[in-house]
Design a protein around this motif. Structure first.
Motif, PDB file in Angstrom:
ATOM      1  N   GLN A  93       3.206 -13.264   0.724  1.00 60.32           N
ATOM      2  CA  GLN A  93       3.137 -11.864   0.304  1.00 60.32           C
ATOM      3  C   GLN A  93       4.270 -11.533  -0.659  1.00 60.32           C
ATOM      4  O   GLN A  93       4.060 -10.893  -1.701  1.00 60.32           O
ATOM      5  CB  GLN A  93       3.198 -10.959   1.532  1.00 60.32           C
ATOM      6  CG  GLN A  93       3.014  -9.477   1.227  1.00 60.32           C
ATOM      7  CD  GLN A  93       3.122  -8.640   2.499  1.00 60.32           C
ATOM      8  OE1 GLN A  93       4.048  -8.800   3.296  1.00 60.32           O
ATOM      9  NE2 GLN A  93       2.165  -7.751   2.700  1.00 60.32           N
ATOM     10  N   GLN A  94       5.467 -11.998  -0.349  1.00 58.44           N
ATOM     11  CA  GLN A  94       6.622 -11.756  -1.210  1.00 58.44           C
ATOM     12  C   GLN A  94       6.493 -12.508  -2.530  1.00 58.44           C
ATOM     13  O   GLN A  94       6.805 -11.961  -3.604  1.00 58.44           O
ATOM     14  CB  GLN A  94       7.902 -12.183  -0.495  1.00 58.44           C
ATOM     15  CG  GLN A  94       9.170 -11.908  -1.278  1.00 58.44           C
ATOM     16  CD  GLN A  94      10.419 -12.353  -0.520  1.00 58.44           C
ATOM     17  OE1 GLN A  94      10.344 -12.725   0.655  1.00 58.44           O
ATOM     18  NE2 GLN A  94      11.555 -12.309  -1.183  1.00 58.44           N
ATOM     19  N   SER A  97       4.144 -10.883  -4.986  1.00 62.01           N
ATOM     20  CA  SER A  97       4.668  -9.620  -5.519  1.00 62.01           C
ATOM     21  C   SER A  97       5.373  -9.833  -6.849  1.00 62.01           C
ATOM     22  O   SER A  97       5.433  -8.918  -7.684  1.00 62.01           O
ATOM     23  CB  SER A  97       5.647  -8.988  -4.523  1.00 62.01           C
ATOM     24  OG  SER A  97       4.998  -8.671  -3.307  1.00 62.01           O
ATOM     25  N   SER A  98       5.890 -11.041  -7.084  1.00 66.84           N
ATOM     26  CA  SER A  98       6.622 -11.304  -8.320  1.00 66.84           C
ATOM     27  C   SER A  98       5.704 -11.473  -9.517  1.00 66.84           C
ATOM     28  O   SER A  98       6.133 -11.287 -10.656  1.00 66.84           O
ATOM     29  CB  SER A  98       7.480 -12.566  -8.165  1.00 66.84           C
ATOM     30  OG  SER A  98       6.668 -13.731  -8.029  1.00 66.84           O
ATOM     31  N   TYR A 100       1.983 -10.547  -9.306  1.00 64.18           N
ATOM     32  CA  TYR A 100       0.809  -9.691  -9.258  1.00 64.18           C
ATOM     33  C   TYR A 100       1.173  -8.321  -8.689  1.00 64.18           C
ATOM     34  O   TYR A 100       1.403  -7.374  -9.412  1.00 64.18           O
ATOM     35  CB  TYR A 100      -0.298 -10.359  -8.440  1.00 64.18           C
ATOM     36  CG  TYR A 100      -0.885 -11.569  -9.132  1.00 64.18           C
ATOM     37  CD1 TYR A 100      -1.835 -11.440 -10.135  1.00 64.18           C
ATOM     38  CD2 TYR A 100      -0.464 -12.851  -8.794  1.00 64.18           C
ATOM     39  CE1 TYR A 100      -2.357 -12.542 -10.782  1.00 64.18           C
ATOM     40  CE2 TYR A 100      -0.981 -13.972  -9.437  1.00 64.18           C
ATOM     41  CZ  TYR A 100      -1.921 -13.807 -10.435  1.00 64.18           C
ATOM     42  OH  TYR A 100      -2.425 -14.905 -11.083  1.00 64.18           O
ATOM     43  N   GLN A 101       1.216  -8.230  -7.402  1.00 63.66           N
ATOM     44  CA  GLN A 101       1.556  -6.991  -6.722  1.00 63.66           C
ATOM     45  C   GLN A 101       1.783  -7.322  -5.252  1.00 63.66           C
ATOM     46  O   GLN A 101       1.609  -8.468  -4.843  1.00 63.66           O
ATOM     47  CB  GLN A 101       0.425  -5.971  -6.848  1.00 63.66           C
ATOM     48  CG  GLN A 101      -0.853  -6.395  -6.110  1.00 63.66           C
ATOM     49  CD  GLN A 101      -1.941  -5.347  -6.185  1.00 63.66           C
ATOM     50  OE1 GLN A 101      -2.335  -4.919  -7.253  1.00 63.66           O
ATOM     51  NE2 GLN A 101      -2.430  -4.938  -5.022  1.00 63.66           N
ATOM     52  N   ARG A 102       2.176  -6.347  -4.479  1.00 61.91           N
ATOM     53  CA  ARG A 102       2.333  -6.571  -3.041  1.00 61.91           C
ATOM     54  C   ARG A 102       0.977  -6.379  -2.378  1.00 61.91           C
ATOM     55  O   ARG A 102       0.461  -5.270  -2.264  1.00 61.91           O
ATOM     56  CB  ARG A 102       3.359  -5.603  -2.449  1.00 61.91           C
ATOM     57  CG  ARG A 102       3.634  -5.868  -0.968  1.00 61.91           C
ATOM     58  CD  ARG A 102       4.757  -4.996  -0.439  1.00 61.91           C
ATOM     59  NE  ARG A 102       5.002  -5.203   0.973  1.00 61.91           N
ATOM     60  CZ  ARG A 102       5.739  -6.181   1.480  1.00 61.91           C
ATOM     61  NH1 ARG A 102       6.327  -7.044   0.667  1.00 61.91           N
ATOM     62  NH2 ARG A 102       5.923  -6.313   2.785  1.00 61.91           N
ATOM     63  N   ASN A 104      -1.851  -6.349   0.622  1.00 65.81           N
ATOM     64  CA  ASN A 104      -1.985  -6.034   2.039  1.00 65.81           C
ATOM     65  C   ASN A 104      -1.964  -7.323   2.849  1.00 65.81           C
ATOM     66  O   ASN A 104      -2.516  -8.342   2.430  1.00 65.81           O
ATOM     67  CB  ASN A 104      -3.312  -5.283   2.249  1.00 65.81           C
ATOM     68  CG  ASN A 104      -3.475  -4.750   3.641  1.00 65.81           C
ATOM     69  OD1 ASN A 104      -3.601  -5.506   4.606  1.00 65.81           O
ATOM     70  ND2 ASN A 104      -3.492  -3.440   3.765  1.00 65.81           N
ATOM     71  N   ASP A 189      -5.996  -5.256  -4.973  1.00 65.22           N
ATOM     72  CA  ASP A 189      -5.867  -5.861  -3.653  1.00 65.22           C
ATOM     73  C   ASP A 189      -7.208  -5.840  -2.926  1.00 65.22           C
ATOM     74  O   ASP A 189      -7.711  -6.870  -2.454  1.00 65.22           O
ATOM     75  CB  ASP A 189      -4.793  -5.101  -2.869  1.00 65.22           C
ATOM     76  CG  ASP A 189      -4.495  -5.699  -1.502  1.00 65.22           C
ATOM     77  OD1 ASP A 189      -5.358  -6.382  -0.930  1.00 65.22           O
ATOM     78  OD2 ASP A 189      -3.385  -5.465  -0.989  1.00 65.22           O
TER      79      ASP A 189
END
Length: 235
Positions: A93-94, A97-98, A100-102, A104, A189
């Motif tokens: 998940q982290q 995030s770098s 794409y995005q965070r 769910n 997402d």
């Protein structure tokens, strides 16, 4: 259980799991030709075997496919704090995030299931991560293409057209059911989650339909085993 509903598979959907391309940037090139099934489902590539995994990597990014983007390697290494060569769902998940995005956590766990590491079901290695990252790039391109009003969300008609472009002629009743699970349309997402569920369940169903007729008979156990991994919420 018998069911029947065709889809018109006139193009190749972003796939999971697949062997990653030789280069992360190569996903813009024409896909490699696979054996095609001419059947009730139309043309559809033979599913690829799951990628192999590596248990560790060195400074040069060992364990990743040749030509993997340094950004992808860096995203993985930054969250693999114990340098084991594997990352869990929270680290994934982290890492995403770098680039794409965070996402769910429910989507993250679905991705973990689809890009399953054959040696450790709770973690993925460099090969799975590279394939997953590339796959999300394909889904991002589809999302941006069909988000015609640039709202950052996909509505019912945009979802219909997006899935149809990937080879899935989803009936209106199923579309309504899909869209009802998300409030005010699908962001990226939710679009990834929705698309992966449609694709994954279709591929699983086709395993039970060797004649590619669009119908299959399943036992109760087989049906539950097929559906539950895609539908259980882990939040």
């Amino acid at each position: 259980m018998a069911t029947s509903r065709p889809y018109s598979s006139h193009s190749t959907a972003p796939s999971a799991p697949e062997l990653p391309p030789q280069s992360y940037d190569d996903h813009h090139q024409p896909p490699q030709q696979h054996q095609q099934h001419q059947s009730y489902y139309g043309q559809y590539p033979t599913p690829s075997p799951p990628p192999s995994s590596s248990s560790s990597y060195g400074p040069s990014g060992g364990g990743f496919p040749a030509g993997t983007s340094p950004d992808v390697i860096r995203a993985f290494q930054m969250v693999d704090r114990d340098r084991s060569g594997f990352i869990d769902e929270y680290e994934l998940q982290q890492a995403l995030s770098s680039g794409y995005q965070r996402f769910n956590l429910r989507t993250i766990r679905l991705l973990m299931f689809l890009f399953k590491n054959p040696y450790d079901s709770l973690r993925i290695g460099p090969m799975e991560f590279a394939a997953l990252w590339s796959c999300l790039g394909h889904w991002r391109a589809v999302f941006e293409r069909f988000d015609r009003d640039r709202s950052g969300k996909i509505d019912l008609m945009e979802l219909r057209d997006a899935l149809y472009s990937l080879g899935y002629a989803i009936p209106p009743s199923v579309l309504q059911l899909l869209i009802s699970k998300y409030d005010n349309g699908l962001n990226f997402d939710s679009f990834v989650e929705c698309g992966m569920i449609v694709k994954g369940l279709t591929e699983k169903f086709k395993e039970k339909d060797p004649g590619y007729t669009g119908s299959a008979t399943l036992s109760y156990d087989s049906f539950m085993s097929l559906v539950i991994p895609f539908l259980v919420s882990y939040d």
